[in-house]
Scaffold this motif. Structure first.
Motif, short mmCIF file in Angstrom:
data_model
loop_
_atom_site.label_atom_id
_atom_site.label_comp_id
_atom_site.label_asym_id
_atom_site.label_seq_id
_atom_site.Cartn_x
_atom_site.Cartn_y
_atom_site.Cartn_z
N TYR A 91 39.95 34.52 38.43
CA TYR A 91 40.02 35.80 37.71
C TYR A 91 38.76 36.04 36.89
N GLY A 101 54.22 45.15 33.23
CA GLY A 101 53.02 44.46 33.70
C GLY A 101 51.78 45.29 33.47
N GLY A 102 50.64 44.65 33.59
CA GLY A 102 49.38 45.35 33.42
C GLY A 102 48.90 45.91 34.74
N GLY A 103 47.66 46.30 34.77
CA GLY A 103 47.12 46.82 36.00
C GLY A 103 45.73 47.36 35.82
N THR A 157 45.49 46.69 45.34
CA THR A 157 46.53 45.90 44.68
C THR A 157 46.91 46.43 43.30
N SER A 187 45.42 45.55 40.63
CA SER A 187 45.33 44.41 39.73
C SER A 187 44.05 43.62 39.97
N THR A 195 42.11 50.05 32.70
CA THR A 195 43.08 48.95 32.73
C THR A 195 44.26 49.26 31.82
N GLY A 233 49.30 44.22 29.96
CA GLY A 233 50.63 43.81 30.43
C GLY A 233 51.72 44.14 29.44
N SER A 248 43.69 40.53 38.88
CA SER A 248 44.18 39.20 39.21
C SER A 248 44.56 39.10 40.69
N ALA A 249 45.29 40.07 41.18
CA ALA A 249 45.70 40.06 42.59
C ALA A 249 44.48 40.20 43.50
N ILE A 288 40.93 45.72 44.29
CA ILE A 288 41.57 46.19 43.04
C ILE A 288 42.28 47.50 43.31
#
Length: 115
Positions: free
Chosen positions: A49, A77-79, A35, A37, A70, A73, A39-40, A32
């Motif tokens: 996820y 985009g989110g993160g 990246t 993220s 967090t 998005g 998700s990534a 995390i």
């Protein structure tokens, strides 16, 4: 025969019998961080996820601190970003686990030397 045998060690930390830190969970946090993220990071570790998110929530519950901040998005985009507490848990887990593999290899060689 000892050439065919190999020891392995898996270290985890529990709180009230629930796993809160492990090599895999630390790898998730580090992914995390790398990246930005969840998700990534989940993709990188080849898990769904929801699995990643549930492990983060389990860790936060057991450790009693938030591990992520967090961003929802949108056009950018989110993160996700690790909190200072998460970074400290990673640091301490790495200190705890440092040298364990080597120690296990050495002990294995001593204990199984006659095979």
């Amino acid at each position: 025969m000892t050439n065919a045998l190999a020891p392995h060690i898996n270290l985890w930390v529990t709180h009230e019998d629930e796993v809160v830190l492990s090599g895999w969970r630390i790898a998730l946090l580090e992914a995390i961080a790398a990246t930005g993220s969840i998700s990534a990071a989940a993709d990188q570790l080849e898990v769904n996820y929801r699995v990643a998110w549930s492990k983060i929530k389990e860790m936060e519950h057991g450790l009693g601190v938030p591990l992520l901040t967090t961003r929802i998005g949108g056009s950018h985009g989110g993160g996700a970003e690790l909190t200072p507490a998460a970074l400290e848990f990673i640091r301490r887990y790495r200190l705890l686990s440092a040298g364990l593999d080597e120690w296990v290899q050495q002990r294995f060689a001593e204990v199984f030397a006659d095979l």
